[in-house]
Write an enzyme that holds these catalytic residues in place. Sequence first.
Site, short mmCIF file in Angstrom:
data_model
loop_
_atom_site.label_atom_id
_atom_site.label_comp_id
_atom_site.label_asym_id
_atom_site.label_seq_id
_atom_site.Cartn_x
_atom_site.Cartn_y
_atom_site.Cartn_z
N ILE A 1 -10.82 -57.58 -24.37
CA ILE A 1 -11.09 -56.90 -24.29
C ILE A 1 -13.00 -56.79 -24.64
O ILE A 1 -12.99 -58.05 -24.40
CB ILE A 1 -10.84 -56.54 -25.97
CG1 ILE A 1 -11.26 -55.34 -26.80
CG2 ILE A 1 -11.13 -57.02 -26.85
CD1 ILE A 1 -10.10 -54.42 -27.77
N TYR B 1 -10.49 -68.02 -15.65
CA TYR B 1 -10.17 -68.53 -17.45
C TYR B 1 -9.99 -69.74 -17.18
O TYR B 1 -10.25 -70.43 -17.61
CB TYR B 1 -9.29 -68.16 -17.70
CG TYR B 1 -8.75 -67.56 -18.57
CD1 TYR B 1 -9.44 -66.98 -19.73
CD2 TYR B 1 -7.88 -68.29 -19.42
CE1 TYR B 1 -9.27 -67.18 -21.14
CE2 TYR B 1 -7.59 -68.20 -20.85
CZ TYR B 1 -8.44 -67.03 -22.17
OH TYR B 1 -8.61 -67.37 -22.94
N THR C 1 -16.36 -58.60 -25.42
CA THR C 1 -16.34 -58.68 -26.83
C THR C 1 -17.75 -60.05 -25.69
O THR C 1 -17.85 -59.92 -24.96
CB THR C 1 -15.92 -59.87 -27.31
OG1 THR C 1 -15.23 -60.45 -26.77
CG2 THR C 1 -14.68 -59.31 -28.13
N LYS D 1 -5.74 -72.37 -24.53
CA LYS D 1 -4.96 -71.40 -24.69
C LYS D 1 -3.25 -71.29 -24.95
O LYS D 1 -2.53 -71.53 -26.46
CB LYS D 1 -4.74 -70.07 -24.61
CG LYS D 1 -6.16 -68.84 -25.13
CD LYS D 1 -7.20 -69.47 -26.52
CE LYS D 1 -7.78 -68.26 -25.74
NZ LYS D 1 -8.25 -67.93 -27.57
P1 NAD Z 1 -16.19 -63.34 -29.58
O1 NAD Z 1 -17.17 -63.56 -29.41
O2 NAD Z 1 -16.91 -61.65 -30.87
O3 NAD Z 1 -16.06 -64.49 -30.74
C1 NAD Z 1 -15.56 -65.99 -30.28
C2 NAD Z 1 -16.04 -66.27 -31.88
O4 NAD Z 1 -16.16 -67.51 -31.37
C3 NAD Z 1 -17.83 -66.19 -32.01
O5 NAD Z 1 -17.52 -65.67 -33.29
C4 NAD Z 1 -18.14 -67.58 -32.35
O6 NAD Z 1 -19.29 -67.86 -33.03
C5 NAD Z 1 -16.65 -68.30 -32.50
N1 NAD Z 1 -17.26 -69.60 -31.77
C6 NAD Z 1 -17.28 -70.19 -31.28
N2 NAD Z 1 -17.66 -71.63 -30.92
C7 NAD Z 1 -17.65 -72.25 -32.71
C8 NAD Z 1 -17.83 -73.21 -33.16
N3 NAD Z 1 -17.60 -74.70 -32.72
N4 NAD Z 1 -17.37 -73.00 -34.89
C9 NAD Z 1 -17.29 -71.73 -35.39
N5 NAD Z 1 -17.05 -70.90 -34.42
C10 NAD Z 1 -17.43 -71.15 -33.28
O7 NAD Z 1 -15.43 -62.98 -29.09
P2 NAD Z 1 -13.57 -62.00 -28.90
O8 NAD Z 1 -13.73 -62.37 -27.99
O9 NAD Z 1 -13.33 -61.42 -30.22
O10 NAD Z 1 -12.69 -63.44 -29.32
C11 NAD Z 1 -12.70 -63.86 -30.51
C12 NAD Z 1 -11.10 -64.43 -30.11
O11 NAD Z 1 -10.12 -63.56 -29.25
C13 NAD Z 1 -10.79 -65.95 -29.06
O12 NAD Z 1 -9.79 -66.70 -29.47
C14 NAD Z 1 -10.59 -65.54 -27.79
O13 NAD Z 1 -9.99 -66.00 -27.15
C15 NAD Z 1 -9.53 -63.82 -28.68
N6 NAD Z 1 -9.52 -63.51 -27.05
C16 NAD Z 1 -10.13 -62.82 -26.76
C17 NAD Z 1 -9.70 -61.75 -25.74
C18 NAD Z 1 -11.01 -61.42 -24.63
O14 NAD Z 1 -10.89 -60.19 -24.30
N7 NAD Z 1 -11.87 -60.69 -25.96
C19 NAD Z 1 -8.50 -61.51 -25.04
C20 NAD Z 1 -7.66 -62.52 -26.23
C21 NAD Z 1 -7.68 -63.23 -26.89
#
Ligand code: NAD
Length: 260
Positions: free
Chosen positions: A190, A154, A192, A161
């Site tokens: 999850i 990570y 993604t 974070k």
């Molecule tokens: P995702 O890739 O679908 O979403 C990430 C989003 O960030 C994308 O839509 C991307 O376009 C956007 N992004 C990145 N840089 C950007 C910028 N400069 N301007 C505008 N948008 C920008 O993946 P996700 O897993 O749905 O991630 C969403 C959130 O959830 C993130 O903060 C991620 O850290 C958090 N998260 C994800 C998980 C996991 O396991 N997937 C777990 C905990 C937290």
Amino acid sequence: MRLDGKNGLVFGVANDRSIAWAITEAVVNAGARVGLSYQGERLERRVLPLADRINADLCMQCDVTDDEQLDAYFAKATQVFGKIDFLVHSVAYAPRADLMGRFVETSRDGYRVAQDVSAYSLIELCRRARPLMSEGGSVVALTYYGGEKVIPNYNVMGPGKAALEASVRYLASDLGPENIRVNAISAGPIKTLAAAGIPGFREMLKETAARTPLRRNVTYAEIANTALFLTSEMGSGVTGETIHVDGGYHVMGAPPGPHG
Ligand code: NAD
């Protein structure tokens, strides 16, 4: 939990597997009107059809590191909605090179970009959303346990974070007198697009399920329902909080023993 008559902006939809999309569907099903955005032209063809699917009132490009695009987006949001009630920050990014190998090798630029996109952007969004939240509001950010404890690979996203979660607390204090609540959801892993960028993510999913009190990974619906709670009146007393939606993973100090 209903959101009839409420308007919100959701940042972070890249495709139909984005956490932001699950949240969008949940709030729209609860009666809210939603404005979406996409990071750049590359994602436009994926996000526009999703916006059509929910008859989104607004969907335009908005890179959260670009002040001009932020200004243009919020000018349009003001025109379309007049007032908003909630905002979802589901945005994170770090260069792939800084998500592998030794943390001590983290580049200056990788660190800066991870902080800018993943943490500072929340402040920019809150500052711009504030005048629109004339009747109070709820801001929800997405975070991960890697901001609290060390999770292999990570890396640079960990401090990203941690900064995001600290910013949630400072924003909650600053905006609370205006009845604007700011919270984070710490979601379990999850699959993604963003998660696919973390080396060894598939193994992480398996290991997490085995170590988690619920013995499984969380679902999109579980994360989205918590966002719905926080955006609705049901969450009216909660601010500055990081709510773990991770099946209880974060309470474990060691792998479960033979008796659980
Ligand atoms: P995702 O890739 O679908 O979403 C990430 C989003 O960030 C994308 O839509 C991307 O376009 C956007 N992004 C990145 N840089 C950007 C910028 N400069 N301007 C505008 N948008 C920008 O993946 P996700 O897993 O749905 O991630 C969403 C959130 O959830 C993130 O903060 C991620 O850290 C958090 N998260 C994800 C998980 C996991 O396991 N997937 C777990 C905990 C937290």
